[in-house]
Scaffold this motif. Structure first.
Motif, mmCIF file in Angstrom:
data_model
loop_
_atom_site.group_PDB
_atom_site.id
_atom_site.type_symbol
_atom_site.label_atom_id
_atom_site.label_comp_id
_atom_site.label_asym_id
_atom_site.label_seq_id
_atom_site.Cartn_x
_atom_site.Cartn_y
_atom_site.Cartn_z
ATOM 1 N N TYR A 92 -1.513 -10.887 1.420
ATOM 2 C CA TYR A 92 -0.217 -10.222 1.246
ATOM 3 C C TYR A 92 0.037 -9.855 -0.213
ATOM 4 N N PRO A 93 -0.034 -10.812 -1.142
ATOM 5 C CA PRO A 93 0.137 -10.399 -2.556
ATOM 6 C C PRO A 93 -0.982 -9.480 -3.044
ATOM 7 N N LEU A 94 -2.191 -9.622 -2.488
ATOM 8 C CA LEU A 94 -3.284 -8.751 -2.888
ATOM 9 C C LEU A 94 -3.007 -7.313 -2.471
ATOM 10 N N PHE A 95 -2.448 -7.119 -1.272
ATOM 11 C CA PHE A 95 -2.112 -5.771 -0.799
ATOM 12 C C PHE A 95 -1.041 -5.136 -1.688
ATOM 13 N N ILE A 96 -0.018 -5.927 -2.025
ATOM 14 C CA ILE A 96 1.059 -5.411 -2.889
ATOM 15 C C ILE A 96 0.491 -5.017 -4.253
ATOM 16 N N ALA A 97 -0.430 -5.838 -4.783
ATOM 17 C CA ALA A 97 -1.037 -5.548 -6.090
ATOM 18 C C ALA A 97 -1.812 -4.242 -6.055
ATOM 19 N N VAL A 98 -2.558 -3.999 -4.982
ATOM 20 C CA VAL A 98 -3.336 -2.763 -4.855
ATOM 21 C C VAL A 98 -2.419 -1.544 -4.778
ATOM 22 N N VAL A 99 -1.327 -1.650 -4.010
ATOM 23 C CA VAL A 99 -0.369 -0.541 -3.894
ATOM 24 C C VAL A 99 0.246 -0.210 -5.255
ATOM 25 N N LEU A 100 0.641 -1.243 -5.992
ATOM 26 C CA LEU A 100 1.224 -1.017 -7.327
ATOM 27 C C LEU A 100 0.219 -0.376 -8.282
ATOM 28 N N LEU A 101 -1.036 -0.774 -8.163
ATOM 29 C CA LEU A 101 -2.076 -0.154 -8.995
ATOM 30 C C LEU A 101 -2.229 1.329 -8.683
ATOM 31 N N LEU A 102 -2.158 1.665 -7.394
ATOM 32 C CA LEU A 102 -2.259 3.073 -6.993
ATOM 33 C C LEU A 102 -1.147 3.899 -7.625
ATOM 34 N N PHE A 103 0.080 3.348 -7.615
ATOM 35 C CA PHE A 103 1.197 4.064 -8.231
ATOM 36 C C PHE A 103 1.007 4.184 -9.736
ATOM 37 N N ALA A 104 0.548 3.113 -10.364
ATOM 38 C CA ALA A 104 0.412 3.096 -11.818
ATOM 39 C C ALA A 104 -0.629 4.083 -12.317
ATOM 40 N N PHE A 105 -1.723 4.235 -11.567
ATOM 41 C CA PHE A 105 -2.810 5.111 -12.027
ATOM 42 C C PHE A 105 -2.743 6.513 -11.422
ATOM 43 N N SER A 106 -1.736 6.779 -10.628
ATOM 44 C CA SER A 106 -1.584 8.114 -10.046
ATOM 45 C C SER A 106 -0.558 8.895 -10.857
ATOM 46 N N SER A 107 -0.370 10.168 -10.509
ATOM 47 C CA SER A 107 0.597 11.024 -11.202
ATOM 48 C C SER A 107 1.759 11.333 -10.280
ATOM 49 N N LEU A 108 2.265 10.305 -9.582
ATOM 50 C CA LEU A 108 3.375 10.509 -8.658
ATOM 51 C C LEU A 108 4.680 10.730 -9.425
ATOM 52 N N PRO A 109 5.575 11.554 -8.937
ATOM 53 C CA PRO A 109 6.868 11.751 -9.604
ATOM 54 C C PRO A 109 7.682 10.469 -9.542
ATOM 55 N N ASN A 110 8.775 10.435 -10.345
ATOM 56 C CA ASN A 110 9.620 9.247 -10.385
ATOM 57 C C ASN A 110 10.210 8.915 -9.025
ATOM 58 N N LEU A 111 10.892 9.873 -8.425
ATOM 59 C CA LEU A 111 11.581 9.614 -7.166
ATOM 60 C C LEU A 111 11.099 10.524 -6.055
ATOM 61 N N LYS A 112 10.838 11.754 -6.431
ATOM 62 C CA LYS A 112 10.463 12.738 -5.429
ATOM 63 C C LYS A 112 9.133 12.340 -4.784
ATOM 64 N N ASN A 113 9.091 12.384 -3.490
ATOM 65 C CA ASN A 113 7.913 12.044 -2.681
ATOM 66 C C ASN A 113 7.519 10.559 -2.758
ATOM 67 N N LEU A 114 8.351 9.714 -3.422
ATOM 68 C CA LEU A 114 8.004 8.288 -3.527
ATOM 69 C C LEU A 114 8.025 7.630 -2.159
ATOM 70 N N LYS A 115 9.080 7.887 -1.386
ATOM 71 C CA LYS A 115 9.176 7.291 -0.052
ATOM 72 C C LYS A 115 8.046 7.775 0.845
ATOM 73 N N LEU A 116 7.725 9.072 0.731
ATOM 74 C CA LEU A 116 6.638 9.642 1.536
ATOM 75 C C LEU A 116 5.303 8.979 1.186
ATOM 76 N N SER A 117 5.066 8.729 -0.103
ATOM 77 C CA SER A 117 3.807 8.108 -0.541
ATOM 78 C C SER A 117 3.684 6.690 -0.002
ATOM 79 N N ILE A 118 4.803 5.953 -0.066
ATOM 80 C CA ILE A 118 4.786 4.574 0.463
ATOM 81 C C ILE A 118 4.497 4.590 1.952
ATOM 82 N N PHE A 119 5.105 5.545 2.648
ATOM 83 C CA PHE A 119 4.881 5.630 4.099
ATOM 84 C C PHE A 119 3.414 5.954 4.422
ATOM 85 N N ILE A 120 2.814 6.866 3.640
ATOM 86 C CA ILE A 120 1.403 7.252 3.880
ATOM 87 C C ILE A 120 0.484 6.064 3.650
ATOM 88 N N ILE A 121 0.728 5.323 2.552
ATOM 89 C CA ILE A 121 -0.121 4.160 2.256
ATOM 90 C C ILE A 121 0.018 3.097 3.336
#
Length: 538
Positions: free
Chosen positions: A302-331
């Motif tokens: 469980y914490p390992l999955f959360i860590a991987v998701v946070l890494l994806l956000f940190a190293f990606s070029s996702l906008p601050n808010l726009k498409n954030l919910k959509l990205s979480i849903f896709i992952i």
């Protein structure tokens, strides 16, 4: 209740992590020293993506969750007890000089080795360790249930080694106590001719103090036998008299006074059957060994999955808010739908490798070939598959696989070429075998490969000599004009055929020796508080 198996990780890694994030957050950019915040805001271009500080914060949170995963969180921890039905037995083989006597075929020590192999065949509820002893004890194997590996050790054991003279049974009992200290049932089987000790009082006392039952299989005849040494002379005592080494029946006291058993050897398995049955019956009357083990539910993923998701956000070029919910849903959807298939593939893949390795180790090379064939092709899978085919005598198929393996590993390339040489030798393609051995030696200076190369060279030279001799004899026959010409031709042909048959037999013998080369087993010397006082040189 939640707990951590490696809780020290939290203390050792979290404190430095907090210190690191503090330094990253409080660190100001060099340009901020020259401009005010209002000026910087006007000068900077608006960025809809994550700022540096937010990205650092995500990385920090990811690190925190990874550390929590490393601490291995678990829940529902329980301690359970199981009763072990395995009965420990230490088997000690006497390898002193007296065991080279040949009143048992081919000699006493080889006879003892066969007895031990037979014990392994009938031992179902036992865990067995093996000691070799003369003046000193040597550990061949600690207690184990892996009888296949133990058989390999015994088959590779060189019984022609000259161990030190003497028969120190006290050292054997001491070593057995070290190996059996965690067991309540302690059993020792001696495969010996009894040595030349007249009094075993010290050994009996030590065995009783440590509750060790000693069983003896007497491996010598009462008539005895002389020992012929390597130089052809017979073993003599200090006075120069030839020694006749008989069974020392005094060792019977050692077994009977320690609640064990004594039996003289038999040519069938009746001796070892009686001893194993007696050990099993006595052990059932006593208490079974109890072992504790813990069970729990793993939560680290469980914490390992959360860590991987946070890494994806940190190293990606996702906008601050726009498409954030959509990205979480896709992952989330990807993880749930793809995780099962990926894990299943991985588990089945590892299971196939495990089954293949197990089949190879147990000698079921046909099954090993089938299991390795199921895996995706790569250099290591092809190498293991080729080895299985070789062991299953499918030499031509093995050669095709070995030839097609492409690797950057020099070690694997050496093994491939060495095995290719063996494969070509098996199908009697000696020229190719010679070529592959030479290529292998360019990569690694290996003694076995050198020996194989020399054997192949000697076989080819003998073949060439035979062909030259045959052509010379044919030329002589053409010059002969006497009436016995036809008879001489027939005689030469028969002699040539016999010579070829002899050479073919020798060639097969050498090839078998190449295939069955043994590696000596490792022996570990065990220290003893009592040294054997040697009176006689055996």
């Amino acid at each position: 209740m939640l707990s951590f198996i490696y809780y020290k990780v939290l203390f050792l890694m979290l404190i430095p992590s907090f210190l690191l994030i503090y330094l990253l957050i409080t660190k100001q950019n060099k340009i901020e020293n020259y401009f005010s915040k209002k000026a910087l805001k006007k000068l900077s271009i608006s960025n809809q993506y994550l700022s540096t500080k937010k990205r650092n914060l995500l990385l920090f949170l990811s690190l925190i969750f990874m550390i929590i995963a490393l601490a291995r969180p678990v829940s529902n921890e329980e301690t359970k007890e199981i009763e072990s039905n395995l009965i420990p037995i230490i088997i000690a083989i006497d390898v002193s000089k007296s065991m080279k006597a040949n009143d048992l075929y081919p000699n006493r020590v080889d006879f003892a080795k066969r007895k031990l192999l037979n014990i392994l065949e009938i031992s179902n509820n036992n865990t067995i360790g093996v000691i070799l002893f003369a003046k000193t004890s040597f550990l061949l194997s600690p207690l184990t249930q892996d009888f296949n590996s133990l058989k390999i050790l015994l088959n590779n054991l060189d019984t022609t080694i000259n161990f030190d003279n003497g028969t120190n049974i006290y050292s054997v009992i001491e070593t057995s106590q070290k190996l059996l200290k965690d067991y309540s049932n302690k059993n020792l089987i001696l495969l010996t001719d009894g040595g030349d000790n007249e009094d075993f009082g010290k050994e009996i006392k030590f065995a009783k103090q440590n509750s060790i039952k000693i069983y003896t299989i007497a491996l010598a005849t009462k008539e005895g036998s002389v020992i012929q040494e390597e130089n052809g002379n017979y073993l003599t005592d200090k006075k120069g008299n030839i020694v006749n080494l008989k069974l020392n029946e005094k060792i019977k006291d050692l077994s009977l006074k320690t609640d064990g058993g004594y039996i003289e050897y038999s040519l069938n398995n009746s001796d070892i059957n009686q001893i194993i049955n007696d050990i099993n019956n006595k052990s059932k009357e006593g208490k079974l060994e109890k072992k504790e083990y813990k069970t729990y539910t793993e939560l680290f993923y469980y914490p390992l999955f959360i860590a991987v998701v946070l890494l994806l956000f940190a190293f990606s070029s996702l906008p601050n808010l726009k498409n954030l919910k959509l990205s979480i849903f896709i992952i989330f959807v990807s993880f749930n739908f793809l995780k099962t298939d990926l894990l299943a593939f991985s588990i089945f893949d590892f299971k196939t490798i495990e089954e293949a390795n197990k089949a190879y180790e147990t000698g079921n090379f046909k099954k090993a070939s089938k299991e390795f064939d199921k895996l995706d092709t790569n250099e290591f899978r092809d190498y293991n598959l080729a080895n299985s085919l070789y062991k299953n005598n499918n030499f031509e198929e093995a050669i095709k696989l070995y030839e097609n393996i492409k690797t950057t590993s020099s070690d694997l390339e050496f093994k491939r070429l060495h095995n290719l040489g063996n494969s070509y030798a098996q199908i009697n393609d000696l020229n190719n075998a010679l070529k592959k051995y030479e290529e292998a030696l360019k990569l690694k200076n290996d003694s076995k490969t050198k020996d194989n190369l020399e054997l192949i060279k000697s076989i080819l030279e003998k073949k060439e000599d035979n062909q030259n001799n045959k052509s010379q004899s044919n030329q002589k026959e053409e010059k002969q004009t006497n009436p016995q010409k036809n008879n001489n031709i027939k005689k030469e042909e028969s002699e040539s055929k016999q010579s070829e048959m002899i050479q073919d037999t020798q060639e097969e013998k050498w090839l078998k020796e190449i295939e069955n080369q043994k590696t000596n087993s490792l022996l570990k010397k065990m220290e003893s508080s009592s040294e054997d006082s040697i009176i006689n040189p055996w």
